[in-house]
Write a protein that holds these residues in place. Structure first.
Motif, short mmCIF file in Angstrom:
data_model
loop_
_atom_site.label_atom_id
_atom_site.label_comp_id
_atom_site.label_asym_id
_atom_site.label_seq_id
_atom_site.Cartn_x
_atom_site.Cartn_y
_atom_site.Cartn_z
N ASP A 69 77.16 -47.84 -9.68
CA ASP A 69 77.90 -49.09 -9.65
C ASP A 69 79.32 -49.00 -10.23
N ARG A 70 79.63 -47.90 -10.91
CA ARG A 70 80.90 -47.85 -11.64
C ARG A 70 82.10 -47.63 -10.72
N GLY A 71 81.91 -46.92 -9.62
CA GLY A 71 83.05 -46.71 -8.76
C GLY A 71 82.80 -45.79 -7.59
N PHE A 72 83.73 -45.80 -6.67
CA PHE A 72 83.73 -44.93 -5.48
C PHE A 72 84.01 -43.50 -5.92
N THR A 73 85.17 -43.29 -6.54
CA THR A 73 85.48 -42.03 -7.22
C THR A 73 86.68 -42.28 -8.13
N ALA A 74 86.66 -41.61 -9.27
CA ALA A 74 87.78 -41.68 -10.21
C ALA A 74 88.88 -40.71 -9.82
N GLY A 75 88.67 -39.96 -8.71
CA GLY A 75 89.67 -39.01 -8.24
C GLY A 75 89.35 -37.59 -8.65
N LEU A 76 90.38 -36.84 -8.95
CA LEU A 76 90.23 -35.44 -9.32
C LEU A 76 89.67 -35.31 -10.73
N ASP A 77 88.73 -34.39 -10.91
CA ASP A 77 88.19 -34.10 -12.24
C ASP A 77 89.21 -33.23 -12.98
N VAL A 78 90.06 -33.86 -13.79
CA VAL A 78 91.15 -33.13 -14.45
C VAL A 78 90.66 -32.31 -15.64
N SER A 150 94.03 -47.32 -7.16
CA SER A 150 95.27 -46.77 -7.71
C SER A 150 95.61 -45.45 -7.04
N VAL A 151 96.88 -45.31 -6.65
CA VAL A 151 97.41 -44.01 -6.24
C VAL A 151 97.80 -43.34 -7.56
N ARG A 152 96.86 -42.61 -8.12
CA ARG A 152 96.94 -42.25 -9.55
C ARG A 152 97.71 -40.96 -9.84
N GLU A 153 98.01 -40.19 -8.79
CA GLU A 153 98.53 -38.85 -9.04
C GLU A 153 99.80 -38.81 -9.88
N VAL A 154 100.70 -39.79 -9.67
CA VAL A 154 101.94 -39.78 -10.44
C VAL A 154 101.67 -39.90 -11.94
N GLY A 157 101.20 -36.48 -13.34
CA GLY A 157 102.33 -35.56 -13.26
C GLY A 157 102.57 -34.87 -11.95
N ILE A 158 101.97 -35.36 -10.84
CA ILE A 158 102.19 -34.72 -9.53
C ILE A 158 102.34 -35.79 -8.46
N PRO A 159 102.99 -35.45 -7.34
CA PRO A 159 102.92 -36.33 -6.17
C PRO A 159 101.55 -36.16 -5.51
N ALA A 160 101.01 -37.21 -4.96
CA ALA A 160 99.75 -37.10 -4.20
C ALA A 160 100.00 -36.13 -3.05
N ASP A 161 99.09 -35.16 -2.86
CA ASP A 161 99.40 -34.09 -1.91
C ASP A 161 98.31 -33.82 -0.86
N THR A 184 104.56 -45.95 -9.36
CA THR A 184 104.12 -46.44 -10.68
C THR A 184 102.70 -46.02 -11.03
N GLY A 185 101.88 -45.75 -10.02
CA GLY A 185 100.48 -45.43 -10.27
C GLY A 185 99.68 -46.63 -10.75
N ARG A 186 100.25 -47.82 -10.59
CA ARG A 186 99.59 -49.01 -11.13
C ARG A 186 98.31 -49.35 -10.36
N GLU A 187 97.43 -50.03 -11.05
CA GLU A 187 96.17 -50.47 -10.46
C GLU A 187 96.42 -51.74 -9.63
#
Length: 282
Positions: A69-78, A150-154, A157-161, A184-187
């Motif tokens: 239930d928490r989410g689709f994906t948080a993105g890349l596992d940094v 969120s387009v979170r990559e910025v 520290g990187i452009p979404a690629d 901005t990477g804003r939500e």
């Protein structure tokens, strides 16, 4: 994975693939303890799944979502290293390895865009970074009212690629808004996603409600002629970055074959009689 090409049994550590109703595959990103964040093996898994389902005769539509239930994906596992420790230290050779790594990830996302079957993305909860890459490669996007996009990559520290910066401007068509959220990477929430046209609709509720609506759409699509549905998707995809004249020429050639098939007269007669019709596998 089973040897049955019509309904492949796909068993992978970080994904769950089921067939809840006839003709429809449900693909779940299945790493809920890490908010479905993508680690290295998941990129290859994603490509494997969608390449397989694209040619599975028992699959006519695909729903994609995240487990839990928490989410689709948080993105890349940094928390995981980007490259193996064996990567060369020489800058030019290191750049070569990095570029190949990025191209592999891009190819994974492209496997969704190239699928012959329509894919419905059901965003819910946290849908950051890779969630946008994946969603914009899908044919239809829905979101739950609890979504946090969120387009979170910025922010890391990187452009979404791997797709967002190429596809999002075409999906939305509002360059100012796209640059704002990417720079901005804003939500942003469900209401904003619906307002700018990123999603077809925002579904009140959470994961269960948005997946339920996605399944309804998938059933509607899969009840149609697979020749017509897959042909329509192909023609729309072809015209994505081409002129109207090129699109018209393409569909004229496409339908010169389709009109000779069984599905057209079968569907036409059923429509006249107000009857349901069952179409053969493609």
């Amino acid at each position: 994975m089973s040897n049955d090409p019509d309904t492949p049994a796909i068993h992978l550590e970080y994904f769950k693939v089921t067939y809840p109703v006839e003709w429809v595959a449900l693909v779940e990103i299945n790493r809920p303890e890490k908010m479905n964040a993508f680690c290295e093996p998941m990129w290859g898994n994603l490509a494997q799944i969608f390449t397989t389902l694209s040619t599975a005769a028992d699959v006519r539509a695909i729903v994609l979502t995240g487990a839990g239930d928490r989410g689709f994906t948080a993105g890349l596992d940094v928390s995981q290293p980007l490259l193996a420790t064996s990567t060369p230290t020489d800058p030019s050779r290191r750049a070569h390895h990095l570029r190949n790594h990025i191209l592999r990830l891009q190819s994974s996302i492209n496997s969704l865009a190239k699928s012959s079957k329509p894919i419905i993305c059901a965003w819910h909860g946290y849908s950051y970074g890779a969630a946008i890459d994946i969603g914009t490669a899908c044919d239809v996007r829905l979101c739950a009212s609890n979504v946090k996009l969120s387009v979170r990559e910025v922010a890391i520290g990187i452009p979404a690629d791997i797709g967002t910066l190429s596809r999002l401007p075409k999906v939305v068509g509002n360059g100012s808004w796209v640059k704002e959220v990417c720079l901005t990477g804003r939500e942003f929430n469900a209401a904003e996603a619906e307002k700018v046209g990123l999603v077809s609709s925002a579904v009140q509720g959470g994961r269960g409600e948005v997946v339920g609506r996605a399944m309804e759409l998938a059933r509607e699509m899969s009840a149609m002629s697979p020749v017509a549905v897959q042909g329509t998707k192909r023609v729309l995809d072809y015209g994505w970055d081409r002129s109207i004249d090129e699109g018209l020429e393409y569909v004229s050639v496409w339908n010169s074959a389709v009109l000779q098939g069984d599905d057209f007269p079968k569907a036409a007669q059923a429509a006249l009689r107000k009857e349901k019709v069952r179409f053969e596998k493609l």
